[in-house]
Design a protein around this motif. Structure first.
Motif, mmCIF file in Angstrom:
data_model
loop_
_atom_site.group_PDB
_atom_site.id
_atom_site.type_symbol
_atom_site.label_atom_id
_atom_site.label_comp_id
_atom_site.label_asym_id
_atom_site.label_seq_id
_atom_site.Cartn_x
_atom_site.Cartn_y
_atom_site.Cartn_z
ATOM 1 N N VAL A 115 0.749 4.499 8.863
ATOM 2 C CA VAL A 115 -0.586 3.930 9.039
ATOM 3 C C VAL A 115 -0.839 2.797 8.049
ATOM 4 C CG1 VAL A 115 -3.053 4.420 8.984
ATOM 5 C CG2 VAL A 115 -1.477 6.076 9.996
ATOM 6 N N LEU A 116 -0.577 3.052 6.756
ATOM 7 C CA LEU A 116 -0.864 2.026 5.739
ATOM 8 C C LEU A 116 0.037 0.806 5.911
ATOM 9 C CD1 LEU A 116 -1.410 4.156 2.504
ATOM 10 C CD2 LEU A 116 -3.120 3.178 4.040
ATOM 11 N N GLY A 117 1.312 1.029 6.242
ATOM 12 C CA GLY A 117 2.240 -0.086 6.397
ATOM 13 C C GLY A 117 1.920 -0.961 7.590
ATOM 14 N N THR A 118 1.082 -0.448 8.491
ATOM 15 C CA THR A 118 0.651 -1.231 9.645
ATOM 16 C C THR A 118 -0.672 -1.936 9.380
ATOM 17 O OG1 THR A 118 1.748 0.318 11.144
ATOM 18 C CG2 THR A 118 0.086 -1.130 12.106
ATOM 19 N N ILE A 119 -1.636 -1.211 8.816
ATOM 20 C CA ILE A 119 -2.984 -1.751 8.647
ATOM 21 C C ILE A 119 -3.082 -2.749 7.504
ATOM 22 C CG2 ILE A 119 -5.335 -1.132 7.971
ATOM 23 C CD1 ILE A 119 -5.124 1.325 9.657
ATOM 24 N N VAL A 120 -2.452 -2.428 6.355
ATOM 25 C CA VAL A 120 -2.606 -3.288 5.175
ATOM 26 C C VAL A 120 -2.136 -4.723 5.422
ATOM 27 C CG1 VAL A 120 -1.894 -3.647 2.771
ATOM 28 C CG2 VAL A 120 -2.582 -1.371 3.548
ATOM 29 N N PRO A 121 -0.951 -4.965 6.039
ATOM 30 C CA PRO A 121 -0.566 -6.355 6.313
ATOM 31 C C PRO A 121 -1.570 -7.090 7.190
ATOM 32 C CG PRO A 121 1.330 -4.918 6.547
ATOM 33 C CD PRO A 121 0.138 -4.028 6.399
ATOM 34 N N LEU A 122 -2.163 -6.380 8.158
ATOM 35 C CA LEU A 122 -3.170 -7.016 9.015
ATOM 36 C C LEU A 122 -4.408 -7.388 8.218
ATOM 37 C CD1 LEU A 122 -2.971 -4.769 12.230
ATOM 38 C CD2 LEU A 122 -1.898 -6.990 11.818
ATOM 39 N N MET A 123 -4.783 -6.526 7.271
ATOM 40 C CA MET A 123 -5.935 -6.825 6.419
ATOM 41 C C MET A 123 -5.646 -8.022 5.521
ATOM 42 S SD MET A 123 -7.080 -2.930 5.394
ATOM 43 C CE MET A 123 -8.442 -3.502 4.371
ATOM 44 N N LEU A 124 -4.436 -8.067 4.970
ATOM 45 C CA LEU A 124 -4.077 -9.182 4.095
ATOM 46 C C LEU A 124 -4.035 -10.497 4.868
ATOM 47 C CD1 LEU A 124 -1.220 -7.528 1.977
ATOM 48 C CD2 LEU A 124 -3.581 -7.973 1.278
ATOM 49 N N ASN A 125 -3.629 -10.432 6.145
ATOM 50 C CA ASN A 125 -3.562 -11.640 6.975
ATOM 51 C C ASN A 125 -4.902 -11.987 7.620
ATOM 52 O OD1 ASN A 125 -0.817 -11.909 6.472
ATOM 53 N ND2 ASN A 125 -0.237 -10.671 8.252
ATOM 54 N N GLY A 126 -5.880 -11.080 7.477
ATOM 55 C CA GLY A 126 -7.192 -11.320 8.083
ATOM 56 C C GLY A 126 -7.193 -11.195 9.593
ATOM 57 N N THR A 127 -6.251 -10.434 10.155
ATOM 58 C CA THR A 127 -6.146 -10.335 11.622
ATOM 59 C C THR A 127 -6.357 -8.905 12.116
ATOM 60 O OG1 THR A 127 -3.729 -10.029 11.474
ATOM 61 C CG2 THR A 127 -4.550 -12.288 11.747
ATOM 62 N N GLY A 182 5.982 19.203 -4.884
ATOM 63 C CA GLY A 182 6.455 18.286 -3.856
ATOM 64 C C GLY A 182 5.377 17.412 -3.260
ATOM 65 N N LEU A 183 4.128 17.945 -3.136
ATOM 66 C CA LEU A 183 3.072 17.179 -2.472
ATOM 67 C C LEU A 183 2.713 15.893 -3.211
ATOM 68 C CD1 LEU A 183 1.179 17.039 -0.068
ATOM 69 C CD2 LEU A 183 -0.516 18.328 -1.399
ATOM 70 N N PRO A 184 2.490 15.921 -4.552
ATOM 71 C CA PRO A 184 2.211 14.649 -5.235
ATOM 72 C C PRO A 184 3.344 13.633 -5.096
ATOM 73 C CG PRO A 184 1.682 16.507 -6.663
ATOM 74 C CD PRO A 184 2.428 17.056 -5.488
ATOM 75 N N LEU A 185 4.579 14.132 -5.154
ATOM 76 C CA LEU A 185 5.731 13.237 -5.012
ATOM 77 C C LEU A 185 5.782 12.614 -3.625
ATOM 78 C CD1 LEU A 185 8.516 15.333 -6.783
ATOM 79 C CD2 LEU A 185 7.689 13.102 -7.519
ATOM 80 N N VAL A 186 5.510 13.429 -2.613
ATOM 81 C CA VAL A 186 5.629 12.937 -1.249
ATOM 82 C C VAL A 186 4.495 11.970 -0.905
ATOM 83 C CG1 VAL A 186 4.341 14.707 0.036
ATOM 84 C CG2 VAL A 186 6.376 13.685 1.041
ATOM 85 N N ILE A 187 3.307 12.195 -1.473
ATOM 86 C CA ILE A 187 2.199 11.253 -1.253
ATOM 87 C C ILE A 187 2.509 9.916 -1.919
ATOM 88 C CG2 ILE A 187 -0.214 10.768 -1.811
ATOM 89 C CD1 ILE A 187 -0.791 13.748 -1.424
ATOM 90 N N PHE A 188 3.028 9.983 -3.149
ATOM 91 C CA PHE A 188 3.414 8.757 -3.871
ATOM 92 C C PHE A 188 4.501 8.011 -3.096
ATOM 93 C CE2 PHE A 188 5.850 6.639 -7.361
ATOM 94 C CZ PHE A 188 4.835 5.799 -7.802
ATOM 95 N N ALA A 189 5.467 8.774 -2.581
ATOM 96 C CA ALA A 189 6.550 8.159 -1.803
ATOM 97 C C ALA A 189 6.004 7.502 -0.544
ATOM 98 C CB ALA A 189 7.591 9.217 -1.436
ATOM 99 N N GLY A 190 5.046 8.148 0.103
ATOM 100 C CA GLY A 190 4.460 7.592 1.318
ATOM 101 C C GLY A 190 3.712 6.299 1.054
ATOM 102 N N LEU A 191 2.965 6.263 -0.038
ATOM 103 C CA LEU A 191 2.216 5.053 -0.389
ATOM 104 C C LEU A 191 3.164 3.884 -0.662
ATOM 105 C CD1 LEU A 191 -0.493 6.605 -2.756
ATOM 106 C CD2 LEU A 191 -0.841 5.753 -0.430
ATOM 107 N N LEU A 192 4.240 4.149 -1.398
ATOM 108 C CA LEU A 192 5.175 3.072 -1.728
ATOM 109 C C LEU A 192 6.096 2.731 -0.556
ATOM 110 C CD1 LEU A 192 6.097 3.736 -5.458
ATOM 111 C CD2 LEU A 192 4.456 2.145 -4.486
#
Length: 363
Positions: A115-127, A182-192
């Motif tokens: 989700v983040l890897g799709t939405i964030v680039p669109l937000m940065l591009n203003g589209t 594992g949960l904090p690690l996996v959330i951090f991994a997902g964000l990055l």
């Protein structure tokens, strides 16, 4: 942006092969014997993020060095630095697997990344709004929201699994399954991991230059080199220092006290693991250029494939054999939700491309 022969259905099919590669890339580690984690990870990193990307890049992209030279410096540096940030996510991902297994690590981390890897680039591009206002755009958005619900369900299944294993005193896997770690690690991994997706979007002008040099559907291999180079720098620095401190770098030699055959097998397993990791993005690039009007959806579709096939791997590895029927039911329902989100996103992508094709024919 150059879009040769758009065909979303073919693109999604190619993304499937990427999902299979990604969901199996850490499996060889299970067979690595008498090597420390950092030794395995060093070899894995070199082949996943340096040797294989450059080798395939030189083979598939004409005038690769000229392409990289022509690319704007700020594009190259931004893609490289974002890739370097993802390097820490790769480490966290690997450790998370040790605590909560393949199925949950892939599902939660990749779900967040999708989700983040799709939405964030669109937000940065203003589209962002513009893209979802296209025909099929709202269908795609609905699929992404449903994907988040599925990810939350898988997280719930993970906590239920932990409780089941604690109650089962005979479970050999109980002590090693630690959702709290594992949960904090996996959330951090997902964000990055999402940051890596952004890195690839930032590097798109490099792919366009490669296409102008005749790279065709292999154009993505040019931009991938910058992103993975950042990954390997982060990991080499971290794990070389760790290897020196722990005295494990000696394991890389054939005079490490192990039979030469066992050391060679460890190398082959780590190299195979790294090559599988790279192949996910080799197929990602081939699928991406075929996605047509909704190329930006490639990331979320590709990540959905990873989640599905990681569950298959988890079943094969018998990660869920000790849980109760209720826990298994929660996981199955969550995965059905995720699969349905993938179907919905595919529908939206095809619908969007069909509208463009009809509009072109009318003109």
């Amino acid at each position: 942006m150059i879009v040769p022969n758009p065909n979303p259905l073919l693109g999604i099919t190619v993304h499937t092969f990427g999902g299979i590669s990604a969901s199996t890339c850490y499996v060889p580690f299970q067979k690595v014997k008498q090597w420390s984690w950092e030794t395995y990870w060093l070899v894995f990193s070199l082949f996943a993020w340096l040797i294989t990307p450059f080798t395939v890049g030189f083979i598939t992209v004409p005038d690769l060095l000229a392409v990289l030279s022509e690319a704007p410096s700020h594009i190259k540096w931004t893609a490289f630095l974002l890739g370097a940030a993802y390097g820490f996510g790769g480490m966290s991902f690997g450790f998370a697997i040790k605590y909560i297994g393949y199925s949950l690590t892939y599902t939660i981390a990749i779900g967040i990344s999708a989700v983040l890897g799709t939405i964030v680039p669109l937000m940065l591009n203003g589209t962002l709004i513009e893209q979802f206002q296209k025909p099929g755009g709202m269908i795609l958005l609905a699929g992404m929201v449903i994907a988040l619900i599925g990810v939350a369900g898988c997280g719930w299944a993970g906590y239920k699994k932990e409780n089941d294993l604690k109650k089962d005193s005979s479970s050999a896997t109980g002590p090693s399954f630690k959702m709290s770690k594992g949960l904090p690690l996996v959330i951090f991994a997902g964000l990055l991991s999402a940051v890596f997706g952004i890195s690839l979007e930032v590097g798109q002008p490099i792919a366009d230059i490669a296409a102008s040099h005749g790279a065709g559907h292999f154009e993505g291999n040019a931009k991938l080199i910058l992103s993975t180079s950042g990954c390997v720098v982060t990991n080499l620095i971290w794990f070389v220092i760790l290897g020196i401190r722990r005295g494990t770098l000696r394991e890389l030699t054939f005079n490490n006290g192990l039979p030469r055959r066992k050391t060679l097998m460890n190398y082959l397993l780590a190299i195979g693991s790294g090559c599988l990791w790279y192949m996910q993005f080799f197929f990602y690039g081939l699928g991406h250029v075929r996605m047509g009007v909704f190329q930006f959806a490639s990331w979320v579709i590709h990540m959905s494939m990873l989640i599905f096939f990681s569950f298959i791997v988890g079943i094969i590895l018998k990660e869920w054999r000790k849980v109760t029927n209720k826990t298994y039911a929660v996981l199955v329902i969550a995965l059905v939700v995720l699969i349905s989100s993938f179907v919905i996103m595919t529908w939206g992508s095809v619908k969007g491309q069909e509208s463009v094709t009809v509009s072109t024919e009318i003109r």
